[in-house]
Design a protein around this motif. Structure first.
Motif, PDB file in Angstrom:
ATOM      1  N   ASP A 341      11.568  43.284  -3.295  1.00  0.00           N
ATOM      2  CA  ASP A 341      10.734  43.867  -4.348  1.00  0.00           C
ATOM      3  C   ASP A 341      11.297  45.170  -4.882  1.00  0.00           C
ATOM      4  N   LEU A 342      12.295  45.736  -4.219  1.00  0.00           N
ATOM      5  CA  LEU A 342      12.974  46.944  -4.701  1.00  0.00           C
ATOM      6  C   LEU A 342      14.334  47.002  -4.022  1.00  0.00           C
ATOM      7  N   VAL A 343      15.338  47.476  -4.740  1.00  0.00           N
ATOM      8  CA  VAL A 343      16.706  47.516  -4.223  1.00  0.00           C
ATOM      9  C   VAL A 343      17.217  48.948  -4.273  1.00  0.00           C
ATOM     10  N   LEU A 344      17.704  49.422  -3.125  1.00  0.00           N
ATOM     11  CA  LEU A 344      18.412  50.704  -3.050  1.00  0.00           C
ATOM     12  C   LEU A 344      19.899  50.388  -2.933  1.00  0.00           C
ATOM     13  N   LEU A 345      20.639  50.620  -3.997  1.00  0.00           N
ATOM     14  CA  LEU A 345      22.070  50.336  -4.006  1.00  0.00           C
ATOM     15  C   LEU A 345      22.815  51.624  -3.654  1.00  0.00           C
ATOM     16  N   VAL A 346      23.414  51.648  -2.457  1.00  0.00           N
ATOM     17  CA  VAL A 346      24.075  52.850  -1.945  1.00  0.00           C
ATOM     18  C   VAL A 346      25.516  52.867  -2.436  1.00  0.00           C
ATOM     19  N   CYS A 347      25.891  53.943  -3.129  1.00  0.00           N
ATOM     20  CA  CYS A 347      27.238  54.093  -3.685  1.00  0.00           C
ATOM     21  C   CYS A 347      27.810  55.431  -3.219  1.00  0.00           C
ATOM     22  N   SER A 348      28.945  55.389  -2.592  1.00  0.00           N
ATOM     23  CA  SER A 348      29.585  56.624  -2.154  1.00  0.00           C
ATOM     24  C   SER A 348      30.247  57.318  -3.340  1.00  0.00           C
ATOM     25  N   SER A 375      10.036  38.396 -11.656  1.00  0.00           N
ATOM     26  CA  SER A 375      10.364  39.690 -12.247  1.00  0.00           C
ATOM     27  C   SER A 375      11.414  40.366 -11.381  1.00  0.00           C
ATOM     28  N   MET A 376      12.493  40.816 -12.006  1.00  0.00           N
ATOM     29  CA  MET A 376      13.564  41.458 -11.249  1.00  0.00           C
ATOM     30  C   MET A 376      13.067  42.764 -10.645  1.00  0.00           C
ATOM     31  N   PRO A 377      13.345  43.007  -9.373  1.00  0.00           N
ATOM     32  CA  PRO A 377      12.899  44.250  -8.746  1.00  0.00           C
ATOM     33  C   PRO A 377      13.650  45.454  -9.329  1.00  0.00           C
ATOM     34  N   PRO A 378      13.030  46.612  -9.350  1.00  0.00           N
ATOM     35  CA  PRO A 378      13.737  47.808  -9.832  1.00  0.00           C
ATOM     36  C   PRO A 378      14.883  48.172  -8.896  1.00  0.00           C
ATOM     37  N   ALA A 452       7.993  56.170  -5.489  1.00  0.00           N
ATOM     38  CA  ALA A 452       6.627  56.227  -6.009  1.00  0.00           C
ATOM     39  C   ALA A 452       6.586  55.913  -7.495  1.00  0.00           C
ATOM     40  N   ASP A 453       7.601  56.358  -8.231  1.00  0.00           N
ATOM     41  CA  ASP A 453       7.647  56.087  -9.666  1.00  0.00           C
ATOM     42  C   ASP A 453       7.871  54.605  -9.949  1.00  0.00           C
ATOM     43  N   LYS A 454       8.622  53.932  -9.089  1.00  0.00           N
ATOM     44  CA  LYS A 454       8.918  52.505  -9.270  1.00  0.00           C
ATOM     45  C   LYS A 454       7.874  51.608  -8.608  1.00  0.00           C
ATOM     46  N   TRP A 455       6.840  52.206  -8.033  1.00  0.00           N
ATOM     47  CA  TRP A 455       5.844  51.418  -7.297  1.00  0.00           C
ATOM     48  C   TRP A 455       5.196  50.334  -8.147  1.00  0.00           C
ATOM     49  N   PRO A 456       4.745  50.613  -9.395  1.00  0.00           N
ATOM     50  CA  PRO A 456       4.132  49.528 -10.191  1.00  0.00           C
ATOM     51  C   PRO A 456       5.077  48.355 -10.437  1.00  0.00           C
ATOM     52  N   GLU A 457       6.360  48.637 -10.745  1.00  0.00           N
ATOM     53  CA  GLU A 457       7.326  47.555 -10.965  1.00  0.00           C
ATOM     54  C   GLU A 457       7.554  46.770  -9.677  1.00  0.00           C
ATOM     55  N   SER A 458       7.605  47.489  -8.550  1.00  0.00           N
ATOM     56  CA  SER A 458       7.812  46.808  -7.271  1.00  0.00           C
ATOM     57  C   SER A 458       6.629  45.914  -6.925  1.00  0.00           C
ATOM     58  N   LYS A 459       5.406  46.397  -7.175  1.00  0.00           N
ATOM     59  CA  LYS A 459       4.224  45.585  -6.901  1.00  0.00           C
ATOM     60  C   LYS A 459       4.186  44.346  -7.793  1.00  0.00           C
ATOM     61  N   ARG A 460       4.646  44.490  -9.028  1.00  0.00           N
ATOM     62  CA  ARG A 460       4.705  43.317  -9.914  1.00  0.00           C
ATOM     63  C   ARG A 460       5.701  42.288  -9.377  1.00  0.00           C
TER      64      ARG A 460
END
Length: 489
Positions: A341-348, A375-378, A452-460
């Motif tokens: 539902d949400l992706v954290l893409l870690v980039c060095s 729906s694509m996750p943020p 927290a800002d991406k929470w609505p998109e993640s819930k969708r």
């Protein structure tokens, strides 16, 4: 001798207006006789002046009179649903009340069928008769829900609608058409008697678009728009699987929306080898980390559960680092790419190559582009190792990357711009952090703020991900109840 119809209507108009004109004349005479004529005109002018000023202020603030409620789309709808809703909205804007009189139930039924057919063909493009590819109870449910909503709107918005019978309504409709003819006669009479004031008024009405409203009428247009959009709303909800008709019970049927998921929100931490994924998870979880095997998607994903107080749980998935040629998600793309539902893409910030990260995002976007019911996750780009940028020995946070004041801040800003451009991610979604062990972590709070800002998109994304599972359980429950009743019979 037989008078023309227009002259007869003129007589009706005069009989209606003459008593009011006589009353106005008698009132003016009474004011003059009691020496209140000047005071009366000043009072009248004051009221009209205040009304004129208020009218100009309302127009300046763009506050329209008689705003009627409009039907809005559900924010949780999938891209496929949003696409057909745009078509329904356009159809509602273009409907002509002359083609669908409110007194012609057959035409109104045909209009509703057109809406359902449009929605059905969008969600069932391969079906020969898509509008029939739905259970009968669902069609009855659409009719029931639209009728209920329209009745509620009439009760709330149309005066005396709860008192008028159908016969009285038809009579009023005929009188309304006759009064429109009388209004036309009045406008023509005003043109003959006072062309200097009537012509500018007619031109003003024309250029403001009011003349275009006379043939269709504001109320008729709103009722037809509401009928179209309400029918489309429930048809989309049913064909997309987000709404199901209620199951009859002793307490009576209640509309049943899609079940709210009780599954935790799933966050994927992805990135290249040695980008800092594990260090990021340690910083995010802190003392609350607890390794668990809850719902693993693949054998290569490590799952961590985050639960704080009474808030909902979060599952954080630590994935293996991928290289330029090896991607862990290629083994099970059907489950892995669509399971978050949400992706954290870690980039060095110290790694120059972004091809593997770009390939990961390309595969992710393509997966969701082929599944418009999801729906694509943020995606948030977490730029690590910013403390290792030049000057190497300088590390005195915080750094203002929006308006950099020194060389270190400028280099951090350049790293963010490089990641944003290479991965097609907005700069605001690129977060610089440091996870060094000696000086402590830096800017982790910015990640929580972004989550927290991406929470609505993640819930969708979570809602649409869990929707098929919830509907499958509902179908099994209904089948079980039907079989139990059959056994009793």
């Amino acid at each position: 001798m037989r008078f023309p119809t227009n002259w007869l209507w003129t007589i009706v108009f005069l009989l209606l207006i003459l008593p009011w004109l006589a009353l106005i004349g008698l009132g003016i005479f009474w004011l003059w006789q009691h020496h209140y004529l000047v005071t009366g005109f000043i009072t009248l002018a004051s009221f009209y002046g205040a009304a004129t000023l208020l009218n100009h202020w309302l127009k300046h603030r763009q506050i329209e009179p008689f705003q009627l409620p409009d039907v809005q789309a559900d924010q949780r709808w999938s891209p496929a649903a949003e696409t057909v809703w745009a078509e329904i909205d356009k159809m509602a804007d273009e409907v002509n009340p002359a083609d669908y009189p409110l007194t012609d139930s057959a035409r109104l039924l045909l209009l509703a069928q057109q809406v359902i057919r449009k929605v059905a063909r969008h969600f069932r493009p391969k079906a020969g008769k898509a509008e029939l590819d739905i259970p009968l109870r669902n069609i009855l449910f659409i009719t029931e829900q639209v009728s209920r909503d329209m009745r509620q709107l009439l009760d709330e918005r149309i005066p005396f609608s709860h008192l008028l019978t159908i016969d009285e309504g038809l009579k009023l409709w005929k009188w309304k058409q006759r009064l429109e003819k009388g209004h036309f006669i009045y406008r023509m009479g005003r043109m003959l008697l006072s062309p200097a004031t009537a012509i500018p008024a007619e031109l003003s009405g024309f250029f403001q678009g009011k003349v275009a409203q006379y043939p269709k009428g504001l109320l008729e247009q709103w009722l037809l728009r509401t009928l179209i959009k309400k029918t489309g709303y429930y048809a989309i909800a049913l064909y997309s699987g987000q709404l199901a008709p209620p199951v009859l019970a002793e307490s009576g049927p209640q509309p049943e929306s899609a079940p709210e998921t009780k599954q935790p929100l799933r966050i994927l931490v992805a990135g290249q080898l040695k980008a800092g994924k594990s260090s990021l998870i340690n910083a995010l979880l802190g003392e609350l980390r607890a390794a668990t095997n809850v719902l693993p998607l693949t054998d290569e994903l490590t799952v961590y559960k985050l639960a704080q107080d009474d808030s909902s749980e979060l599952l954080i998935f630590d994935s293996p680092g991928y290289g330029d040629k090896i991607h862990w998600f290629e083994k099970e793309p059907e489950r892995a790419l669509g399971g978050f539902d949400l992706v954290l893409l870690v980039c060095s910030a110290t790694q120059a190559g972004r091809e593997a990260d770009a390939q990961f995002l390309t595969d992710l976007r393509n997966w969701f582009d082929q599944r418009l019911h999801r729906s694509m996750p943020p995606v948030l780009a977490i730029v690590t190792h910013i403390d290792q940028l030049r000057p190497l020995r300088e590390w005195q946070p915080p750094y203002d990357v929006q308006a950099p004041q020194n060389e270190k801040a400028c280099n951090i800003r350049d790293a963010l711009e490089t990641v944003s451009e290479a991965l097609h991610i907005a700069m605001s979604d690129c977060i610089p952090i440091s996870l060094q062990t000696t000086g402590g972590v830096y800017n982790i709070d910015a990640i929580w703020a972004a989550l927290a800002d991406k929470w609505p998109e993640s819930k969708r994304a979570q809602y649409l991900r869990c929707l098929p599972e919830g509907r499958s359980k509902e179908k099994l429950r209904l089948i079980w109840m039907q079989m139990a009743n059959l056994i009793r019979i």
